[in-house]
Design an enzyme around this catalytic site. Sequence first.
Site, PDB file in Angstrom:
ATOM      1  CD  GLU B 267      15.860  57.666 -20.920  1.00  0.00           C
ATOM      2  OE1 GLU B 267      15.457  57.573 -22.107  1.00  0.00           O
ATOM      3  OE2 GLU B 267      15.101  57.818 -19.957  1.00  0.00           O
ATOM      4  CB  CYS B 305      18.120  55.678 -28.735  1.00  0.00           C
ATOM      5  SG  CYS B 305      17.838  57.358 -28.149  1.00  0.00           S
TER       6      CYS B 305
END
Lengths: 397, 537
Positions: B267, B305
Amino acid sequence: MKPEKVSSILTAFPSSSKIVSEPLGVVLIISAWNFPFLLGIDPVIGAIAAGNAVVLKPSESSPATSSLFARILPSYVDSSCIKIVEGSISETTRLLEQKWDKILYTGNAIVARIILAAAAKHLTPVVLELGGKCPVVVDSDIDLKAAARRIVVGKWGTNNGQACIAPDYIITTKSFSPKLVDALKTTLEKFYGKEPMKSEDLSRVVNSNHFSRLTRLLADEKVSGKVIHGGERDEKQLKIAPTLLLDIPDDSLMMQEEIFGPLLPIITVDNLEESFDLINSKPKPLAAYLFTTSKKLKEKFLNSVSAGGMLINDTTLHFTNTNLPFGGVGESGMGSYHGKFSFDAFTHKKGVLHRSFVGEVSARYPPYTPRKQKFLKAVLNGDITDLVLSVFGCLKS
Amino acid sequence: MYNLYFFFSKVTYLSDKQPKRIKQRRDPLGRCSQLRKLKGKGALEARESKDRRRRKMAMDLERVVEQARETFESGGTRSYFWRRSQLRALKDLLHEKEAAICEALKLDLGKHRVEAYRDEIGFLIKSVDHALQNLKKWMKPEKVSVPLVAFPTTSEVVLEPLGVVLIFASWNFPIGLSLEPLIGAISAGNSVVLKPSELASASSKFLATNLPKYLDNKAVSVIEGGPLVGQQLLEQKWDKIFFTGSARIGRIIMTAAAKHLTPVCLELGGKCPAIIDSLSRSRDVKVAINRVAGAKWGFCSGQACIAIDYLLVEEKYAPFLVDLLKEKIKNCYMRPADLTRIVNKQHFQRLREMIEDPLVADTVVHGGSLDQESLYIEPTILLDPPLDSEVMKEEIFGPLLPIITLKKIGDSIEFLKGRPKPLVIYAFTNDEKLKKRIIEETSSGAVTFNDAVIQFALDTLPFGGTGESGFGKYHGRFSFDQFSHRKAVMRRSFCLEFSFRYPPWNERKLQFLRYIYSFNYVGLLLLFLGLKRCSST
């Protein structure tokens, strides 16, 4: 290809969500030599269905099929985005230096590690279809004739044992093994005649390297005297007769490596449940087989043994059901394909959320207050009562 | 030798220090050479001591992993009841330790407790509840259909735990990004080793102290530490590694995983753009500004993110947008208490260098002030910084918001092509054609229209990247699947044998196989009854 609608939650009300299947981009397929046509084209089907451009690198150990692809595929498919690259190690190395959006590799675990490390440089996801020692556990209370046929065709009828899902070794009880061995011998004769070396129904060993490898397995002094059927070899014709071995030691080469050939060891145990420990002491295989009518044994097998796939009372057939994912676990690989799983293997599942400008919630933003926290708690917990109470300032912290 | 020192605290070792040079003098008694020997001996002892510590750490880690594996192999993590008990225990931890979690996040990042609840605690409670509600369903084998030709056969897919999994969490949502994958790993019946980020040390300590009190610590362990510990963990064999962090470390982890053929889920991040179209209704504009500002400065100060990294807007619309954002910052994002600080000096320095680049400094239209002592950077807007500047090449991960202007908004599609695929593309627009183009012509982990960040909260959408933003997905059912092996199971009966399956081969058997694979049941029947001749191609 159709986007999949999914439900949204209270937290995001009002909104609509769906999952869009998007091609990954340019994918590399490196196929194997044992089913050179199938293992080249089957992944290509998935890659194309998912909308990708494809480079296929067939195995150099099956040069006739490799050059067949290079010759005829361009006249059937769009060669501007489906390409064949022939070659061997140096070409494969050069290919692996490029950036791919996915790599699907069928082959062995040693090369798979090299491919995975190369893929890591570009953060390329991979599917690795490897192998392993696929065990066949054989119980006594079965239709022995049918079981013998299914074992023999799964082993020698599948590229003469040179298949990732071919039975690698058998485990059965000491008391049942004589009957099983007789049934296997009878079936072998029925399928391949008294002189199997002359049978045209048996594939040969692919090349002299593999012939030497198999010869080395047979020459291991730990298995000497254990051949109970077959064992004939013809190096010139690259043929080895269907061979049965009985109770070879676990530390022999043949029990430590994937055989990938027409040699079938039979290991006997006192109690069939001991077979699960033996299987679990080895790396997880691509397939595991069990022949039994005992429901209890079936359930124990399914729960105790891990493998890519499992088949009860048959061998290799699960490969043909496109509704089942085909792939390994642990040393036998990662990822899966066939049918929709092929499409999914070459697809990125993109979540798409459509929100409305209506229904703005000031509690999301600073300056933060205790009341905003109460509201958020209610929203995140999906608690309508608390939600209403917090709106009216009735909720205590 | 891996270099995990980028992004992490710099560590110097005695062995790196060079011994002082001693002048060559006459030394009849050999005192200088004795002194050299002593100094060399000291450095050697220090090296040996470091090696001993490393070996001890490695052995301790091996023991932890061994125990996790023994627990898994004994079947201790497989039952529904165990998984449910662990999920319930996690839920208890989140409720009972809410204040302690908020305190840890305050210490690590200066997070306001509302933000901490919204983005971590509340989010996790929702995820645990979702897992508890659906666990039985997820664990159930999935029946699949079988073609008639294979009658009588049944097939199913059994979801099996992978074994012992390793989770590396990131520092920006240190509790959320530790426990969200943990929920998935436990639901799927695995043993877990969790390595929180050492950059969020209070949160790491919280997890190491409290998880053992709530969870089965033979199956779930927390290992604290920095790069060295990370390196040693990567030397062990895992059945899965789940990593949240940067692409650079993602590559290191995947390379290490290759040695054991360990599948990974990465991720990562990327530069998440927000395309801002002109909106005709002023109410829509107001809401869009709220959401854009919230997804940058209200979300760990842009250190996320999925935070908005930069905006793409038509040049004629840009001044209006800048004014609205300035107003929003003034009203909502000026109180330091409401804003997460920058995590540490290295990141502060990184962001400082981005702003102080002379070509970028000139483009600051709002903010730009920095306070190193409090690690605070004011919400900053940049208008058209150079595209080859660091702030436009690297993921910002901070409270700087570049606005890139375009001639027309449709050019945003071309702008995004050829750039690394981000974790999310955001677009604020009511133009259905533009939305369609964005979905079909761009690629990203996800797309969200008319909002930002909120897609993270949906358990029904897969959360994960593509290309440089990672691979693999999780949240909700996807977490369960991420940590499971889908084992194909086929059950056959002994009745009904077909001789065409077996050698010796002949043309008739080949014809049967042709009909089988094309599901031509009529042809099969006729051939079987001898009413059809086999054809040879």
